[in-house]
Design a protein around this motif. Structure first.
Motif, short mmCIF file in Angstrom:
data_model
loop_
_atom_site.label_atom_id
_atom_site.label_comp_id
_atom_site.label_asym_id
_atom_site.label_seq_id
_atom_site.Cartn_x
_atom_site.Cartn_y
_atom_site.Cartn_z
N ASN A 1 0.82 -1.23 0.00
CA ASN A 1 0.00 0.00 0.00
C ASN A 1 0.84 1.27 0.00
OD1 ASN A 1 -2.46 -1.47 0.06
ND2 ASN A 1 -2.25 -1.74 2.28
N MET A 2 2.09 1.16 -0.49
CA MET A 2 2.95 2.34 -0.62
C MET A 2 2.54 3.16 -1.84
SD MET A 2 7.12 2.49 -1.13
CE MET A 2 7.11 1.66 -2.72
N ALA A 3 2.74 4.47 -1.75
CA ALA A 3 2.57 5.36 -2.90
C ALA A 3 3.92 5.95 -3.25
CB ALA A 3 1.58 6.47 -2.58
N GLN A 4 4.22 6.06 -4.54
CA GLN A 4 5.44 6.71 -5.02
C GLN A 4 5.04 7.92 -5.86
OE1 GLN A 4 7.46 3.16 -6.79
NE2 GLN A 4 9.10 3.64 -5.34
N ILE A 5 5.32 9.10 -5.31
CA ILE A 5 5.00 10.35 -6.01
C ILE A 5 6.23 10.75 -6.80
CG2 ILE A 5 4.31 12.75 -5.73
CD1 ILE A 5 3.01 11.85 -3.05
N VAL A 6 6.21 10.49 -8.09
CA VAL A 6 7.36 10.70 -8.97
C VAL A 6 7.20 12.02 -9.70
CG1 VAL A 6 8.73 9.78 -10.87
CG2 VAL A 6 7.64 8.21 -9.23
N THR A 7 8.23 12.85 -9.65
CA THR A 7 8.26 14.10 -10.40
C THR A 7 9.44 14.04 -11.36
OG1 THR A 7 7.36 15.27 -8.48
CG2 THR A 7 8.32 16.61 -10.25
N PRO A 8 9.22 13.70 -12.62
CA PRO A 8 10.35 13.55 -13.55
C PRO A 8 10.93 14.89 -13.96
CG PRO A 8 8.27 13.21 -14.69
CD PRO A 8 7.93 13.37 -13.24
N TYR A 9 12.20 14.86 -14.30
CA TYR A 9 12.87 16.03 -14.87
C TYR A 9 13.57 15.62 -16.15
CZ TYR A 9 16.21 19.76 -15.68
OH TYR A 9 16.94 20.77 -16.27
N ASN A 10 13.17 16.26 -17.25
CA ASN A 10 13.76 15.95 -18.55
C ASN A 10 14.38 17.16 -19.22
OD1 ASN A 10 12.91 13.11 -18.68
ND2 ASN A 10 10.83 13.97 -18.75
N GLY A 11 14.44 18.28 -18.49
CA GLY A 11 14.98 19.50 -19.07
C GLY A 11 14.09 20.11 -20.12
N ALA A 12 12.80 19.78 -20.07
CA ALA A 12 11.86 20.24 -21.09
C ALA A 12 10.93 21.29 -20.51
CB ALA A 12 11.05 19.06 -21.62
N VAL A 13 10.34 22.11 -21.39
CA VAL A 13 9.35 23.09 -20.97
C VAL A 13 8.18 22.36 -20.33
CG1 VAL A 13 7.71 24.81 -21.78
CG2 VAL A 13 10.02 24.74 -22.73
N GLY A 14 7.77 22.83 -19.18
CA GLY A 14 6.67 22.20 -18.48
C GLY A 14 7.08 21.26 -17.38
N ASP A 15 8.39 20.97 -17.25
CA ASP A 15 8.84 20.13 -16.14
C ASP A 15 8.46 20.78 -14.82
OD1 ASP A 15 9.90 18.07 -17.58
OD2 ASP A 15 11.96 18.80 -17.53
#
Length: 569
Positions: A248-262
């Protein structure tokens, strides 16, 4: 101590408008700060160097009538090296429990009697995890004690640095049994991925482990930043009386790709430690793009499940202007002037964040913008726990010294203790020192000094530099920390336990180590401060105290910062 400003309620509306403008300008900024980089603990190897600790540990300190109640030496680099685990930096951290103090470092773990300071256990980090059921570790450990469950929790890299492993004690005795679980902290890039700089926090619902995610560049070369993950694990999954799991774990992932909108969810995310009940958790971090802190909520939590949780939008804190701190100085006589530096890390929130009585308390290391000193300062910030508005903030420091690697804790009485390192070029007082101060929380959230600045432990050398021999130019990075910790005694909440790093003697004959070839060595020190004891500050402390910035001066700084941030768009 220098308080850089104190805000009134009327000034918060002006600040809120500035923060909205800040958020609008930030939305277009896509380049992460270059110094937020992958920095895995490094094994030190100096050919022929022996790590013989024939000199013994520093004598303990007992001052029962003083705010500085007692102190004793923790793990040293000699200890880890005795297991073949010779790392720099130590990643200094520890926590106080019902009867013990437990410390983890890169290379060695130890348990102490919290009253006498006697060490009752010392094992390698690999051996600890093997006993708990895992194979190998790559450091970056953190440890906390959960008083409600009477359990210890330790987090570290797995044998593969993309994995994280969690150990939970069977009882309140750190010398008893442990059980563990492991999960993939950063998936998708195979063995080269790293769930770096794992943080650790707990509230009444969950354990929070934040990571900075790195993976190899597609064209080879060093690892590059790929975003963050906040792992939210319900308490019932860990404290289930059988064996910890990540069910029941949650992983809140915030990716970074160097793109507009990151999206910017910060760097080195810290969950807020809290004993307040509710279905919402709070996360605080330093922005990955601009010079400010930020916070967001994790909604929909219970102690049995985080699967239905979600993260809110980010709120920027609107901290007073700052830039990245430079290297810290020390009064070396054995190495050249331009080598008298210690890497004090950066403005990330490196240690735990706490909530008490509707306020959130945090510290980080900054170079205050506009003071003209180019010196590191430990900045404390007190937030309204509901709105995340800044109630007060201040910089601990004085001219001629660098202050860094701070940590903070608060008890239910609003008593606060801050620990940190201080160093400078002055030959008499500039050695790297582990310091501490206690405070009371005022009605507006301001901190009122109680103890003045306390010297807890002074380094034994004035030219610490790891990875090279005495008298030689520094070899490799000179990382300090990477963190420290303050924890509240669960049996006497007025007593705060602090742990920080200091420099041990050189591993040579002059340092008491015949046969050693001369490498420097770090040590750690554990100190106890009674925050209920009020002491008259020393005159030098008065010289560091209390001047304010008016609203116009504060906004002038903020306008300059907004203009600079807008240029990133």
């Amino acid at each position: 101590m220098k308080h850089i400003h104190s805000r009134s309620a009327g000034g918060l509306a002006i600040v809120a408008a500035a923060v909205l403008a800040l958020m609008a300008s930030q939305a277009q900024a896509q380049t992460i700060k270059s110094y937020f980089e992958f920095k895995k603990p490094k094994m030190i190897t100096i050919e022929g160097d022996l790590s013989l600790d024939t000199n013994g540990k520093s004598a303990p300190v007992f001052n029962l009538a003083s705010p500085y109640v007692r102190g004793f030496e923790g793990i040293s680099q000699y200890d880890g090296a005795s297991f073949g685990r010779n790392f720099v930096p130590p990643d200094t951290i520890g926590a106080v429990g019902a009867t013990q103090y437990m410390e983890t470092t890169n290379g060695a773990y130890a348990v102490f009697d919290k009253t006498t300071g006697n060490r009752t256990s010392l094992v390698s980090d690999v051996a600890f995890w093997a006993t708990a059921g895992q194979t190998g570790t790559n450091g970056d450990s953190r440890v906390m004690y959960n008083a409600a469950a009477n359990r210890w929790v330790v987090v570290a890299f797995g044998g593969n640095a993309k994995d994280l492993q969690i150990a939970v004690s069977d009882t309140s005795d750190a010398l008893g049994g442990w059980k563990s679980t492991k999960f993939e902290g950063y998936a998708g890039f195979g063995f080269g991925a790293t769930a770096d700089y794992p943080t650790l926090a707990m509230d009444t619902n969950a354990v929070y482990i934040g990571t900075n995610n790195f993976a190899p560049k597609t064209n080879g070369g060093t690892n590059s930043f790929r975003g963050t993950t906040m792992n939210v694990i319900p308490l019932d999954s860990l404290f289930n009386g059988v064996a910890p799991t990540t069910t029941n774990m949650a992983q809140i992932v915030t990716p970074y790709n160097g793109a507009v909108g990151d999206q910017d969810r910060g760097f080195a995310q810290q969950g807020v430690n809290s004993s307040s009940a509710g279905s919402t958790g709070t996360v605080i971090a330093t922005s990955a793009f601009i010079y400010d802190g930020l916070g967001f909520r994790v909604n929909g939590l219970t102690s049995s499940s985080a699967t239905g949780s979600s993260a809110t939008a980010v709120s920027y804190l609107g901290q007073a202007a700052f830039t990245t701190p430079g290297a810290a100085r020390q009064p070396s006589v054995a190495i050249p002037q331009n080598q008298r530096i210690v890497d004090a890390l950066d403005e990330r929130i490196s240690s735990s964040v706490y909530e008490a009585n509707g306020r959130i308390y945090m510290v980080n290391t900054v170079n205050p913008d506009g003071d003209g000193l180019d010196e590191a300062r430990v900045r404390y910030t007190v937030l309204d726990a509901t709105t995340l508005a800044v109630l007060s903030e201040g910089d601990i420091g004085q001219a001629g010294y660098d202050y860094y690697q701070g940590s903070i804790a608060v008890n239910s009485f609003g008593e606060v203790v801050i620990g940190y390192n201080r160093s400078g070029l002055d030959a008499a007082t500039g050695k790297i020192s582990f310091m501490g101060q206690s405070f009371a929380t005022g009605v507006s959230g301001n901190l009122v000094a109680r103890s003045g600045e306390l010297l807890l432990k002074e380094s034994l050398t004035d030219d610490y530099h790891n990875g090279s021999l005495f008298g030689q130019v520094n070899a490799g990075r000179q990382r300090w920390g990477d963190y420290s910790q303050v924890s509240v005694d669960p049996t006497d909440p007025h007593q705060f336990y602090l742990i920080g790093e200091f420099a041990r003697e050189y591993n040579n004959a002059a340092g008491g180590h015949p046969g050693g070839t001369g490498g420097s060595r770090w040590g750690t020190w554990i100190a106890v401060i009674d925050a209920s004891v009020v002491a008259v500050p020393e005159p030098s402390t008065y010289g560091m105290m209390f001047f304010g910035l008016g609203a116009m001066g504060l906004m002038a700084k903020r306008r300059r910062r907004l203009a600079a941030e807008a240029s990133l768009a």
